[in-house]
Design a protein around this motif. Structure first.
Motif, mmCIF file in Angstrom:
data_model
loop_
_atom_site.group_PDB
_atom_site.id
_atom_site.type_symbol
_atom_site.label_atom_id
_atom_site.label_comp_id
_atom_site.label_asym_id
_atom_site.label_seq_id
_atom_site.Cartn_x
_atom_site.Cartn_y
_atom_site.Cartn_z
ATOM 1 N N THR A 17 1.009 -1.140 0.039
ATOM 2 C CA THR A 17 -0.125 0.174 -0.017
ATOM 3 C C THR A 17 0.820 1.416 -0.251
ATOM 4 O OG1 THR A 17 -0.155 -0.285 2.463
ATOM 5 C CG2 THR A 17 -1.950 -1.025 0.655
ATOM 6 N N ASP A 18 1.816 1.236 -0.157
ATOM 7 C CA ASP A 18 2.863 2.059 0.171
ATOM 8 C C ASP A 18 2.711 3.146 -1.420
ATOM 9 O OD1 ASP A 18 4.393 4.532 -0.071
ATOM 10 O OD2 ASP A 18 6.389 3.235 0.600
ATOM 11 N N PRO A 19 1.954 4.065 -1.292
ATOM 12 C CA PRO A 19 1.734 4.661 -3.057
ATOM 13 C C PRO A 19 2.791 5.369 -3.225
ATOM 14 C CG PRO A 19 1.525 5.796 -1.024
ATOM 15 C CD PRO A 19 1.864 4.833 -0.365
ATOM 16 N N ASP A 20 4.172 5.653 -2.709
ATOM 17 C CA ASP A 20 5.079 6.052 -3.236
ATOM 18 C C ASP A 20 5.945 4.936 -4.403
ATOM 19 O OD1 ASP A 20 5.111 8.264 -2.706
ATOM 20 O OD2 ASP A 20 6.438 7.824 -0.451
ATOM 21 N N LYS A 21 5.620 3.211 -4.198
ATOM 22 C CA LYS A 21 6.109 2.353 -4.648
ATOM 23 C C LYS A 21 5.646 1.318 -5.019
ATOM 24 C CE LYS A 21 9.808 1.932 -1.077
ATOM 25 N NZ LYS A 21 10.389 1.306 0.319
ATOM 26 N N GLN A 22 4.228 1.461 -5.250
ATOM 27 C CA GLN A 22 3.194 0.622 -5.532
ATOM 28 C C GLN A 22 2.485 1.252 -6.667
ATOM 29 O OE1 GLN A 22 -0.899 2.132 -4.196
ATOM 30 N NE2 GLN A 22 -0.972 0.336 -4.185
ATOM 31 N N PHE A 23 3.471 2.709 -7.377
ATOM 32 C CA PHE A 23 3.256 3.075 -8.398
ATOM 33 C C PHE A 23 4.111 4.057 -8.931
ATOM 34 C CE2 PHE A 23 1.939 6.763 -10.464
ATOM 35 C CZ PHE A 23 1.052 6.033 -12.192
ATOM 36 N N PRO A 24 4.682 4.116 -10.815
ATOM 37 C CA PRO A 24 4.138 3.281 -10.992
ATOM 38 C C PRO A 24 5.091 1.687 -11.210
ATOM 39 C CG PRO A 24 5.762 5.196 -12.097
ATOM 40 C CD PRO A 24 5.412 5.238 -10.674
ATOM 41 N N LEU A 25 4.129 0.865 -12.648
ATOM 42 C CA LEU A 25 5.250 -0.739 -12.032
ATOM 43 C C LEU A 25 6.425 0.089 -12.524
ATOM 44 C CD1 LEU A 25 1.812 -2.479 -12.109
ATOM 45 C CD2 LEU A 25 3.432 -2.260 -9.839
ATOM 46 N N ARG A 26 7.273 -1.094 -12.799
ATOM 47 C CA ARG A 26 8.634 -0.666 -13.088
ATOM 48 C C ARG A 26 8.203 -1.582 -13.907
ATOM 49 N NH1 ARG A 26 13.387 -3.037 -11.856
ATOM 50 N NH2 ARG A 26 12.349 -3.062 -10.131
ATOM 51 N N PHE A 27 9.214 -1.135 -15.920
ATOM 52 C CA PHE A 27 9.084 -1.848 -16.419
ATOM 53 C C PHE A 27 10.661 -2.558 -16.658
ATOM 54 C CE2 PHE A 27 5.776 0.425 -19.155
ATOM 55 C CZ PHE A 27 4.872 -0.627 -19.206
ATOM 56 N N LYS A 28 10.708 -4.765 -16.898
ATOM 57 C CA LYS A 28 11.626 -5.068 -17.755
ATOM 58 C C LYS A 28 11.549 -6.103 -18.340
ATOM 59 C CE LYS A 28 13.864 -8.851 -14.340
ATOM 60 N NZ LYS A 28 13.036 -9.802 -13.680
ATOM 61 N N ASP A 29 13.047 -6.126 -18.800
ATOM 62 C CA ASP A 29 13.004 -6.431 -20.379
ATOM 63 C C ASP A 29 11.800 -6.268 -21.488
ATOM 64 O OD1 ASP A 29 15.160 -7.338 -18.932
ATOM 65 O OD2 ASP A 29 13.958 -9.279 -18.127
ATOM 66 N N VAL A 30 11.329 -5.194 -21.794
ATOM 67 C CA VAL A 30 10.612 -5.374 -21.893
ATOM 68 C C VAL A 30 10.007 -4.607 -23.472
ATOM 69 C CG1 VAL A 30 8.351 -4.207 -20.161
ATOM 70 C CG2 VAL A 30 10.146 -2.268 -21.827
ATOM 71 N N GLN A 31 9.878 -5.100 -25.055
ATOM 72 C CA GLN A 31 9.803 -5.007 -26.305
ATOM 73 C C GLN A 31 8.508 -4.379 -26.258
ATOM 74 O OE1 GLN A 31 10.190 -9.287 -28.293
ATOM 75 N NE2 GLN A 31 11.374 -8.146 -29.686
ATOM 76 N N LEU A 32 8.878 -3.150 -27.187
ATOM 77 C CA LEU A 32 7.660 -2.312 -27.605
ATOM 78 C C LEU A 32 7.368 -2.582 -28.456
ATOM 79 C CD1 LEU A 32 9.522 0.848 -25.658
ATOM 80 C CD2 LEU A 32 7.260 -0.739 -25.015
ATOM 81 N N GLU A 33 6.210 -1.860 -29.642
ATOM 82 C CA GLU A 33 5.996 -1.609 -30.605
ATOM 83 C C GLU A 33 5.333 -0.779 -30.857
ATOM 84 O OE1 GLU A 33 3.917 -5.071 -34.166
ATOM 85 O OE2 GLU A 33 2.635 -4.515 -31.366
ATOM 86 N N GLN A 34 5.375 -0.056 -31.883
ATOM 87 C CA GLN A 34 4.636 1.666 -32.276
ATOM 88 C C GLN A 34 3.381 1.331 -33.057
ATOM 89 O OE1 GLN A 34 6.002 3.391 -29.923
ATOM 90 N NE2 GLN A 34 5.084 4.726 -31.293
ATOM 91 N N ILE A 35 2.539 1.182 -33.221
ATOM 92 C CA ILE A 35 1.236 1.323 -33.834
ATOM 93 C C ILE A 35 0.227 2.736 -34.161
ATOM 94 C CG2 ILE A 35 -0.746 -0.608 -33.909
ATOM 95 C CD1 ILE A 35 -0.308 -2.215 -32.312
ATOM 96 N N GLU A 36 0.361 2.714 -35.079
ATOM 97 C CA GLU A 36 -0.602 3.483 -35.264
ATOM 98 C C GLU A 36 -1.853 3.661 -34.909
ATOM 99 O OE1 GLU A 36 -0.877 5.186 -39.777
ATOM 100 O OE2 GLU A 36 1.311 5.553 -39.980
ATOM 101 N N ALA A 37 -2.545 4.880 -34.324
ATOM 102 C CA ALA A 37 -3.925 5.312 -33.619
ATOM 103 C C ALA A 37 -4.304 6.852 -34.278
ATOM 104 C CB ALA A 37 -3.818 4.838 -32.147
#
Ligand SMILES: C[S@@+](CC[C@H](N)C(=O)[O-])C[C@H]1O[C@@H](n2cnc3c(N)ncnc32)[C@H](O)[C@@H]1O
Ligand SMILES: [Zn+2]
Lengths: 124, 284
Positions: A17-37
């Motif tokens: 419940t620690d508001p400073d730690k539970q958000f934002p979730l930290r990304f790890k080893d992520v792969q991104l994709e750009q999709i037009e919108a």
């Protein structure tokens, strides 16, 4: 998952419940994709107050995405800003990897763009 | 007639085979579309969308596709991986989450402009595992949902209540979590067309402004082919006995269909690959 939704998401483990730690979730080893919108400026401006800018900035840094440090005074008239914002929060998708909570350490795996938010018995 | 939620837990019931069967059945798709449109209508959103919405129990995206047609930005969650895989394959626009709604959700306060849920809530009332306590799960669900909505926003659930006491239990818990609202019944006099929409308000839009529970549609609709999803399953087995007439002729549905066929006719876009033409690129 688009970055707009990641910006809304905190860890939902029961005793985390620690508001400073539970958000934002930290990304790890992520792969991104750009999709037009399609871009809708009214929507972007309406969503701005709901976006946690500091958190978005932090996430963007992790992912090597450029973003202005501050929201401009009148974002509605700032086409360049809105264009960047649109690209970052609505066209950038996380395909694979995981999100880690700095509060409790829970790792939410992301497969095929779908984060697994299921909790274990002791986390609910 | 046995109810699907009595057969197996949702993630098992909607395994690969059932998920394919469910999604590929055009009759089911039409019914889900019709109910989704009605649920969105009951959200009472202002004209100038799009809005940021949540689809609770989004499944394979039959409901989400309707949100896409309206241009809304949405997130959806479901407990059945096979259903989500189909949604992802279909390239629905929404952000998908593998999630058990009975465990609650972690969206920040005021995230969504509204939430819909089509044919899901009855599943949550079921103690399909020993550790599943329906009351506790409903409480987790409604309290975290309440938080995640903008003040005054609505959550509309089309569902198949099993009996009155189930409705009472759901309403009681939702109210305890801060919601107001109630049950809207469409076509109450037709056993087959009758539909239940739990219409919940997360507070007032403005101080002192009470939200009115919308009225159910009357039973002027003489067609009774709009059967519940639970019997749709049974109907399917007796296929050919009855030909299905077009779904109900509310203004919104006709508009929607017109727009769809116009879009598809004009641009020749096949049904399920609406977005395959979009530019995609990996990002490093
Ligand atoms: C009849 S389908 C409806 C799917 C979609 N809304 C539609 O209109 O086609 C019911 C869905 O509810 C999901 N469901 C049931 N219990 C759930 C739970 N506890 N958490 C999340 N999803 C659940 C099932 O996995 C299934 O995909
Ligand atoms: Zn945590």
């Amino acid at each position: 998952m688009r970055l707009i939704t990641h910006n809304m998401l905190k860890c939902h483990v029961k005793n985390c419940t620690d508001p400073d730690k539970q958000f934002p979730l930290r990304f790890k080893d992520v792969q991104l994709e750009q999709i037009e919108a399609d871009r809708n400026d009214e929507f972007l401006v309406r969503m701005l107050p709901r976006i946690d800018w500091a958190a978005l900035l932090k996430t963007a840094k992790e992912l090597n995405i450029e973003l202005p440090d501050k929201v401009p005074e009148s974002p509605a008239d700032d086409g360049e800003f809105l264009s960047t914002l649109h690209t970052v929060i609505l066209e950038t998708h996380v395909k694979d990897g995981s999100m880690v909570c700095d509060g409790c350490g829970h790792e939410y795996k992301i497969t095929n763009g779908i984060p697994n938010m299921l909790l274990a018995e002791h986390e609910i | 007639m046995s109810r699907p939620e009595h057969i197996a837990p949702p993630e098992l019931f909607y395994g690969e085979t059932e998920a394919k069967k469910y999604t590929g059945n055009s009759r089911i798709a039409a019914i889900q579309a019709e109910m989704t449109l009605r649920a969105v209508e009951l959200l009472n959103l202002e004209e100038d969308g799009p809005y940021y919405l949540l689809d609770i129990g989004c499944g394979s995206g039959l409901s989400g596709e309707i949100l896409d047609e309206d241009g809304h930005i949405w997130a959806g969650m479901d407990i059945a991986p096979s259903m989500l895989d189909i949604a992802a394959e279909k390239d629905v626009e929404g952000d998908l989450f593998l999630q058990d709604i009975g465990q609650g959700m972690g969206f920040r306060p005021g995230t969504f402009d509204g939430a819909i849920s089509v044919s899901v809530l009855q599943w949550l009332c079921n103690a399909d595992k020993a550790e599943n306590k329906p009351r506790y799960r409903l409480q987790q669900f409604f309290s975290t949902l309440f938080m995640s909505l903008q003040r005054g926003a609505r959550a509309v659930f089309q569902f198949y209540p099993e009996n009155d006491s189930q409705v009472d239990m759901i309403m009681g818990i939702a109210m305890k979590c801060g919601f107001t609202g109630g049950l809207v019944v469409d076509y109450p006099n037709s056993k087959k067309a009758r539909k239940f929409y739990l219409c919940l308000f997360a507070g007032q839009t403005a101080p002192g402004q009470k939200q009115e529970l919308p009225r159910g549609l009357d039973s002027i609709d003489q067609r009774n082919d709009s059967v519940a999803y639970t019997d749709a399953r049974i109907q399917n087995q007796r296929r050919g006995k009855k030909t299905r007439k077009p779904v109900k002729d509310t203004a919104s549905w006709i508009l929607h269909k017109k727009e769809l066929s116009r879009k598809r006719g004009k641009e020749g876009i096949p049904l399920d690959s609406k977005y395959t033409g979009r530019k995609r690129k990996p990002r490093f």
